[in-house]
Write a protein that holds these residues in place. Structure first.
Motif, PDB file in Angstrom:
ATOM      1  N   ALA A 147      23.874 -14.984 -10.516  1.00  0.00           N
ATOM      2  CA  ALA A 147      22.477 -15.129  -9.679  1.00  0.00           C
ATOM      3  C   ALA A 147      21.658 -15.407 -10.769  1.00  0.00           C
ATOM      4  CB  ALA A 147      21.980 -13.737  -8.910  1.00  0.00           C
ATOM      5  N   ASP A 148      21.669 -14.792 -11.797  1.00  0.00           N
ATOM      6  CA  ASP A 148      20.602 -14.955 -12.875  1.00  0.00           C
ATOM      7  C   ASP A 148      20.863 -16.493 -13.484  1.00  0.00           C
ATOM      8  OD1 ASP A 148      18.797 -14.451 -15.065  1.00  0.00           O
ATOM      9  OD2 ASP A 148      20.426 -14.122 -16.526  1.00  0.00           O
ATOM     10  N   ALA A 149      21.794 -17.155 -13.597  1.00  0.00           N
ATOM     11  CA  ALA A 149      22.253 -18.445 -13.855  1.00  0.00           C
ATOM     12  C   ALA A 149      21.422 -19.419 -12.929  1.00  0.00           C
ATOM     13  CB  ALA A 149      23.612 -18.577 -14.135  1.00  0.00           C
ATOM     14  N   TYR A 150      21.787 -18.960 -11.781  1.00  0.00           N
ATOM     15  CA  TYR A 150      21.143 -19.864 -10.600  1.00  0.00           C
ATOM     16  C   TYR A 150      19.470 -19.824 -10.642  1.00  0.00           C
ATOM     17  CZ  TYR A 150      25.662 -20.438  -8.574  1.00  0.00           C
ATOM     18  OH  TYR A 150      27.080 -20.519  -8.359  1.00  0.00           O
ATOM     19  N   MET A 151      19.262 -18.505 -10.862  1.00  0.00           N
ATOM     20  CA  MET A 151      17.637 -18.397 -11.051  1.00  0.00           C
ATOM     21  C   MET A 151      17.054 -19.494 -12.425  1.00  0.00           C
ATOM     22  SD  MET A 151      15.065 -16.918 -13.043  1.00  0.00           S
ATOM     23  CE  MET A 151      16.143 -15.614 -13.895  1.00  0.00           C
ATOM     24  N   TYR A 152      17.675 -19.328 -13.352  1.00  0.00           N
ATOM     25  CA  TYR A 152      17.189 -20.029 -14.708  1.00  0.00           C
ATOM     26  C   TYR A 152      17.478 -21.617 -14.277  1.00  0.00           C
ATOM     27  CZ  TYR A 152      16.071 -16.256 -17.810  1.00  0.00           C
ATOM     28  OH  TYR A 152      15.562 -15.152 -18.364  1.00  0.00           O
ATOM     29  N   GLU A 153      18.433 -21.891 -13.495  1.00  0.00           N
ATOM     30  CA  GLU A 153      18.694 -23.215 -13.038  1.00  0.00           C
ATOM     31  C   GLU A 153      17.328 -23.795 -12.328  1.00  0.00           C
ATOM     32  OE1 GLU A 153      21.502 -26.404 -10.429  1.00  0.00           O
ATOM     33  OE2 GLU A 153      22.253 -24.533 -11.446  1.00  0.00           O
ATOM     34  N   GLN A 154      16.754 -23.048 -11.145  1.00  0.00           N
ATOM     35  CA  GLN A 154      15.788 -23.250 -10.618  1.00  0.00           C
ATOM     36  C   GLN A 154      14.387 -23.357 -11.410  1.00  0.00           C
ATOM     37  OE1 GLN A 154      13.473 -20.662  -7.749  1.00  0.00           O
ATOM     38  NE2 GLN A 154      14.929 -21.684  -6.213  1.00  0.00           N
ATOM     39  N   LYS A 155      14.456 -22.505 -12.276  1.00  0.00           N
ATOM     40  CA  LYS A 155      13.161 -22.424 -13.272  1.00  0.00           C
ATOM     41  C   LYS A 155      12.877 -23.631 -13.856  1.00  0.00           C
ATOM     42  CE  LYS A 155      12.193 -18.641 -14.953  1.00  0.00           C
ATOM     43  NZ  LYS A 155      10.628 -18.131 -14.598  1.00  0.00           N
TER      44      LYS A 155
END
Length: 461
Positions: free
Chosen positions: A439-447
């Motif tokens: 989830a953290d990886a997906y969050m940074y991708e969105q950021k």
């Protein structure tokens, strides 16, 4: 010649009579000697007994005039024998009786109605010593009373022992009534025999109400079953048992958490007659422990769970989801621009932004979901019963709440959050740490996408 012959016969008869009388006198003298010898033996035996008897002995006439005292009389009381013979027993011992009372007691003694009495006898050195006095009437062969024998036993040690016992009982009673823990004794059926005042404080019933009351009266059926099993174990093994925690219901209906010790109560023959133990109210301690645990698992500024709390509860959610074959959703969120808010507006505004982000997350998730702040600007949510198809709906709903907050008038900053969402299927073997990493990886991708879009629309960035 006839007269002389009669005289001779008379003389012979009289001589025979005299011989018989002499023989009778000899026999009587022998008996008297035997009686004297027997009397001497009795006197000797009595004197020996006088020496071995550990009591004072005083013999008086019917008016209380002293006729005899034994050797212990002087040893224990200090009065020489020659000083007391002929004195009145009441006057010289300074007893708490007058002559009329003495004579009344003599009458009662003759009727067999006077038993042992306790007196404080005044010794020669001024001490008043406690004695237990037994008395009997002395009678002659005709049954006529001629004196009284008093046997006095020094009960100083007994009185001291009684006083020590009384003081010990008072101390025990003081401790019994004032300890914070409740002490109880019940019979084999569980009916209260005795208890202290602390039992009233814990259970709300008076001590009088508790006596005879069965323990089932103040606990639930489930807790009563636990106690019954414990009593059975103690009865079978004769070993104490401790129940660490269960609940009792007070008279006013309030529920209290307690811990109980139980041991077997036996009679003087070693036969079990009931149970005894201590009840300790741990309600306040338990609430404090729960509060400490809650504080250790809570992020104080936001009221959300912290990382520790999240990980502890997440493990429970994992087990429940596996048992119910339910999917899990994990959302990882990052508050955008917190450093800029802190740098330009101060940390107070930064704290307000964090609190506002926490409020938005609590608004869109259920109370049963775990919402936590796991870092300065990082949040994580674990929820079950959702599907992957709802991801877009969830993100739109989140953005809608953010927009509503940003629409508030007179704002100094805007809230923006980047999120990453992952799912766990019931049959999927994955840890909470692995889900959070995904989830953290997906969050940074969105950021990164947000920053890229901002760069295109804002050349000055």
């Amino acid at each position: 010649m006839e007269d002389e012959k009669i005289t001779r016969e008379q003389l012979i008869e009289e001589l025979s009579s005299l011989r018989l009388r002499v023989s009778e006198l000899d026999r009587r003298e022998t008996e008297r000697q035997q009686e004297r010898e027997s009397l001497r033996n009795k006197i000797e035996l009595a004197e020996k007994l006088m020496v071995t008897i550990p009591d004072i002995i005083v013999v008086t006439d019917m008016n209380g005039r002293i006729l005899f005292v034994n050797h212990l009389h002087e040893e224990l009381l200090g009065y020489p024998k020659e000083e007391v013979i002929g004195e009145n027993i009441i006057l010289y011992l300074n007893l708490s009786e007058d002559m009329n009372t003495f004579l009344t007691n003599v009458t009662l003694l003759m009727r067999g109605e006077l038993g042992p009495r306790e007196y404080g006898i005044l010794a020669a050195d001024g001490r008043r010593l406690p004695f237990e006095i037994n008395s009997n009437i002395l009678t002659d062969k005709d049954g006529s009373p001629y004196g009284i024998v008093f046997v006095g036993r020094d009960i100083t040690k007994r009185k001291k022992a009684q006083e020590a016992l009384r003081a010990s009982e008072e101390r025990y009673r003081l401790i019994f009534d004032n300890i914070e823990d409740a002490y109880y004794e019940v019979d084999l059926e569980g009916n209260t025999i005795t208890c202290n005042e602390s039992a009233h404080k814990i259970l709300g019933y008076t001590v009088g109400e508790l006596k005879g009351m069965n323990y089932r009266r103040y606990m639930s059926e489930e807790n009563a079953r636990i106690v019954t099993e414990a009593y059975g174990t103690v009865y079978r093994t004769c070993r104490p048992v401790n129940i660490k925690e269960f609940e009792v219901v007070r008279k006013d209906g309030a529920v209290r958490s307690v811990e109980v010790s139980i041991s077997l109560l036996m009679d003087s023959h070693g036969q079990p007659v009931g149970f005894q133990g201590i009840i300790r109210d741990i309600t306040d301690r338990k609430e404090m422990e729960e509060r400490i645990i809650s504080l250790s698992m809570t992020d104080q500024p936001t009221g959300l769970y912290n990382r520790r709390g999240f990980l502890a509860l997440a493990e429970q959610h994992f087990r429940i989801a596996e048992r119910l074959k339910t999917r899990l959703l994990l959302l990882f969120a990052d508050l955008d621009g917190l450093k800029q808010i802190n740098d330009t507006m101060g940390h107070k505004k930064g704290d307000e932004a964090i609190l506002e982000a926490a409020t938005i997350l609590k608004e869109i998730f259920r109370e049963s979901d775990i919402v936590a702040r796991v870092g300065g600007d990082e949040f994580v949510v674990l929820a079950y019963g959702t599907s992957a198809e709802n991801s877009d709906v969830l993100e739109k709903r989140l953005q809608q709440h953010i927009d509503e907050h940003n629409a508030f008038p007179q704002r100094d900053y805007e809230i923006s959050m980047s999120v990453g969402i992952v799912y766990k299927n019931p049959d999927e073997t994955v840890s909470i740490d692995e889900l959070m990493s995904q989830a953290d990886a997906y969050m940074y991708e969105q950021k990164r996408r947000k920053k890229a879009m901002k760069g295109k629309t804002d050349p000055s960035d």
